[in-house]
Design a protein around this motif. Structure first.
Motif, PDB file in Angstrom:
ATOM      1  N   TYR A   1       0.918  -1.283   0.089  1.00 35.38           N
ATOM      2  CA  TYR A   1       0.046   0.120  -0.121  1.00 35.38           C
ATOM      3  C   TYR A   1       0.654   1.379  -0.053  1.00 35.38           C
ATOM      4  O   TYR A   1       1.841   1.552   0.775  1.00 35.38           O
ATOM      5  N   PRO A   2       0.269   2.333  -0.738  1.00 35.12           N
ATOM      6  CA  PRO A   2       1.386   3.170  -0.921  1.00 35.12           C
ATOM      7  C   PRO A   2       1.812   4.015   0.386  1.00 35.12           C
ATOM      8  O   PRO A   2       2.825   4.742   0.516  1.00 35.12           O
ATOM      9  N   PHE A   3       0.751   4.213   1.499  1.00 37.93           N
ATOM     10  CA  PHE A   3       1.096   4.884   2.568  1.00 37.93           C
ATOM     11  C   PHE A   3       1.762   4.048   3.627  1.00 37.93           C
ATOM     12  O   PHE A   3       1.636   4.481   4.746  1.00 37.93           O
ATOM     13  N   TYR A   4       1.995   2.803   3.420  1.00 36.87           N
ATOM     14  CA  TYR A   4       2.514   1.988   4.443  1.00 36.87           C
ATOM     15  C   TYR A   4       3.811   2.726   5.057  1.00 36.87           C
ATOM     16  O   TYR A   4       4.789   3.214   4.412  1.00 36.87           O
ATOM     17  N   GLN A   5       3.927   3.092   6.263  1.00 40.75           N
ATOM     18  CA  GLN A   5       4.945   3.518   7.123  1.00 40.75           C
ATOM     19  C   GLN A   5       4.888   4.862   6.667  1.00 40.75           C
ATOM     20  O   GLN A   5       6.291   5.487   7.209  1.00 40.75           O
ATOM     21  N   LYS A   6       4.210   5.543   6.088  1.00 35.73           N
ATOM     22  CA  LYS A   6       4.205   7.038   6.189  1.00 35.73           C
ATOM     23  C   LYS A   6       3.458   7.703   6.990  1.00 35.73           C
ATOM     24  O   LYS A   6       2.312   7.441   6.976  1.00 35.73           O
ATOM     25  N   PRO A   7       3.801   8.574   7.698  1.00 36.87           N
ATOM     26  CA  PRO A   7       2.866   9.259   9.093  1.00 36.87           C
ATOM     27  C   PRO A   7       2.079  10.054   8.576  1.00 36.87           C
ATOM     28  O   PRO A   7       1.002  10.276   9.611  1.00 36.87           O
ATOM     29  N   ASN A   8       1.810  10.726   7.623  1.00 34.60           N
ATOM     30  CA  ASN A   8       0.837  11.921   7.490  1.00 34.60           C
ATOM     31  C   ASN A   8      -0.381  11.675   7.076  1.00 34.60           C
ATOM     32  O   ASN A   8      -1.358  12.237   7.674  1.00 34.60           O
ATOM     33  N   PRO A   9      -0.964  10.905   5.979  1.00 42.58           N
ATOM     34  CA  PRO A   9      -2.231  10.755   5.814  1.00 42.58           C
ATOM     35  C   PRO A   9      -2.991  10.093   6.748  1.00 42.58           C
ATOM     36  O   PRO A   9      -2.352   9.195   7.164  1.00 42.58           O
ATOM     37  N   LYS A  10      -4.117  10.576   6.963  1.00 43.11           N
ATOM     38  CA  LYS A  10      -5.141   9.956   8.110  1.00 43.11           C
ATOM     39  C   LYS A  10      -6.384   8.964   7.186  1.00 43.11           C
ATOM     40  O   LYS A  10      -6.941   9.608   6.420  1.00 43.11           O
ATOM     41  N   PRO A  11      -6.639   7.942   7.853  1.00 43.72           N
ATOM     42  CA  PRO A  11      -7.392   7.242   7.291  1.00 43.72           C
ATOM     43  C   PRO A  11      -8.806   7.842   7.654  1.00 43.72           C
ATOM     44  O   PRO A  11      -8.933   8.233   8.814  1.00 43.72           O
ATOM     45  N   ASN A  12     -10.097   7.663   6.663  1.00 47.20           N
ATOM     46  CA  ASN A  12     -11.217   8.195   7.166  1.00 47.20           C
ATOM     47  C   ASN A  12     -12.201   6.994   6.925  1.00 47.20           C
ATOM     48  O   ASN A  12     -11.902   5.832   6.525  1.00 47.20           O
ATOM     49  N   LYS A  13     -13.220   6.948   7.448  1.00 45.91           N
ATOM     50  CA  LYS A  13     -14.337   6.021   7.430  1.00 45.91           C
ATOM     51  C   LYS A  13     -14.725   5.523   6.088  1.00 45.91           C
ATOM     52  O   LYS A  13     -15.334   4.628   5.562  1.00 45.91           O
ATOM     53  N   LYS A  14     -14.434   6.473   4.902  1.00 43.37           N
ATOM     54  CA  LYS A  14     -14.743   6.366   3.686  1.00 43.37           C
ATOM     55  C   LYS A  14     -13.760   5.382   2.855  1.00 43.37           C
ATOM     56  O   LYS A  14     -13.880   4.975   1.920  1.00 43.37           O
ATOM     57  N   GLY A  15     -12.796   5.243   3.623  1.00 43.07           N
ATOM     58  CA  GLY A  15     -11.740   4.423   3.178  1.00 43.07           C
ATOM     59  C   GLY A  15     -10.686   5.158   2.329  1.00 43.07           C
ATOM     60  O   GLY A  15      -9.698   4.692   1.540  1.00 43.07           O
ATOM     61  N   SER A  16     -10.749   6.746   2.282  1.00 49.98           N
ATOM     62  CA  SER A  16      -9.798   7.253   1.700  1.00 49.98           C
ATOM     63  C   SER A  16      -9.056   7.966   2.707  1.00 49.98           C
ATOM     64  O   SER A  16      -8.952   7.520   3.879  1.00 49.98           O
ATOM     65  N   PHE A  17      -8.210   9.006   2.257  1.00 52.23           N
ATOM     66  CA  PHE A  17      -7.385   9.658   3.568  1.00 52.23           C
ATOM     67  C   PHE A  17      -7.698  11.247   3.408  1.00 52.23           C
ATOM     68  O   PHE A  17      -7.993  11.901   2.399  1.00 52.23           O
ATOM     69  N   GLU A  18      -7.059  11.782   4.558  1.00 58.62           N
ATOM     70  CA  GLU A  18      -7.110  13.131   4.882  1.00 58.62           C
ATOM     71  C   GLU A  18      -5.344  13.291   4.901  1.00 58.62           C
ATOM     72  O   GLU A  18      -4.789  12.571   5.720  1.00 58.62           O
ATOM     73  N   ASP A  19      -4.935  14.281   4.485  1.00 55.00           N
ATOM     74  CA  ASP A  19      -3.772  14.769   4.536  1.00 55.00           C
ATOM     75  C   ASP A  19      -3.681  15.712   5.765  1.00 55.00           C
ATOM     76  O   ASP A  19      -4.005  16.904   5.626  1.00 55.00           O
ATOM     77  N   ASN A  20      -2.838  15.432   6.670  1.00 57.70           N
ATOM     78  CA  ASN A  20      -2.835  16.061   7.819  1.00 57.70           C
ATOM     79  C   ASN A  20      -1.826  17.062   8.128  1.00 57.70           C
ATOM     80  O   ASN A  20      -1.696  17.886   9.024  1.00 57.70           O
ATOM     81  N   THR A  21      -0.939  16.958   7.227  1.00 58.68           N
ATOM     82  CA  THR A  21       0.013  17.937   7.106  1.00 58.68           C
ATOM     83  C   THR A  21      -0.116  19.560   6.543  1.00 58.68           C
ATOM     84  O   THR A  21      -0.451  19.310   5.283  1.00 58.68           O
ATOM     85  N   SER A  22       0.347  20.427   7.146  1.00 60.81           N
ATOM     86  CA  SER A  22      -0.106  21.816   6.605  1.00 60.81           C
ATOM     87  C   SER A  22       0.980  21.867   5.370  1.00 60.81           C
ATOM     88  O   SER A  22       2.085  21.163   5.326  1.00 60.81           O
ATOM     89  N   GLU A  23       0.660  23.027   4.723  1.00 62.92           N
ATOM     90  CA  GLU A  23       1.518  23.235   3.584  1.00 62.92           C
ATOM     91  C   GLU A  23       2.736  23.496   4.081  1.00 62.92           C
ATOM     92  O   GLU A  23       3.985  23.338   3.449  1.00 62.92           O
TER      93      GLU A  23
END
Length: 116
Positions: A77-99
């Motif tokens: 999976y592309p996000f394996y061991q990468k700390p920023n994207p946050k999973p959500n209930k819909k199975g996609s992700f949120e990027d928690n990192t500010s610009e």
């Protein structure tokens, strides 16, 4: 397999051998209740699931092989061991990192001039 914990009545030795049991239903519940701050915590639980299955079951068994398949899937999976994207209930992700944090992360240079 893996959806629910083994019944304590049927597998009492499992709970002696495995100090931190986890199942897919528990992981799903954690996702739905927003308990994972980022993907790395989600993957830690999948890693625990895999390690528990491999610890308790014999190599070559169906459970062991299925655990290995789950492990390979997670690691692909592309996000394996990468700390920023946050999973959500819909199975996609949120990027928690500010610009700004992204820019700082991209411009970090060690004393030797190499990116880390």
């Amino acid at each position: 397999l893996f959806h629910e914990l083994p019944r304590r009545k049927d597998y009492p030795d499992y709970y002696k051998a495995i100090p931190s049991p986890i199942c897919l239903d528990m992981i799903k519940s954690n996702i739905e209740s927003d308990k994972y701050d980022d993907w790395s915590f989600l993957f830690e639980d999948f890693e625990l699931l895999v390690n528990n299955a491999k610890e308790y079951n014999m190599p070559g068994s169906e459970v062991y092989e299925d655990a290995d398949t789950i492990d390979k899937f997670c690691k692909s999976y592309p996000f394996y061991q990468k700390p920023n994207p946050k999973p959500n209930k819909k199975g996609s992700f949120e990027d928690n990192t500010s610009e700004l944090a992204k820019q700082q992360q991209n411009s970090r240079v060690s004393k030797r001039g190499k990116h880390y």
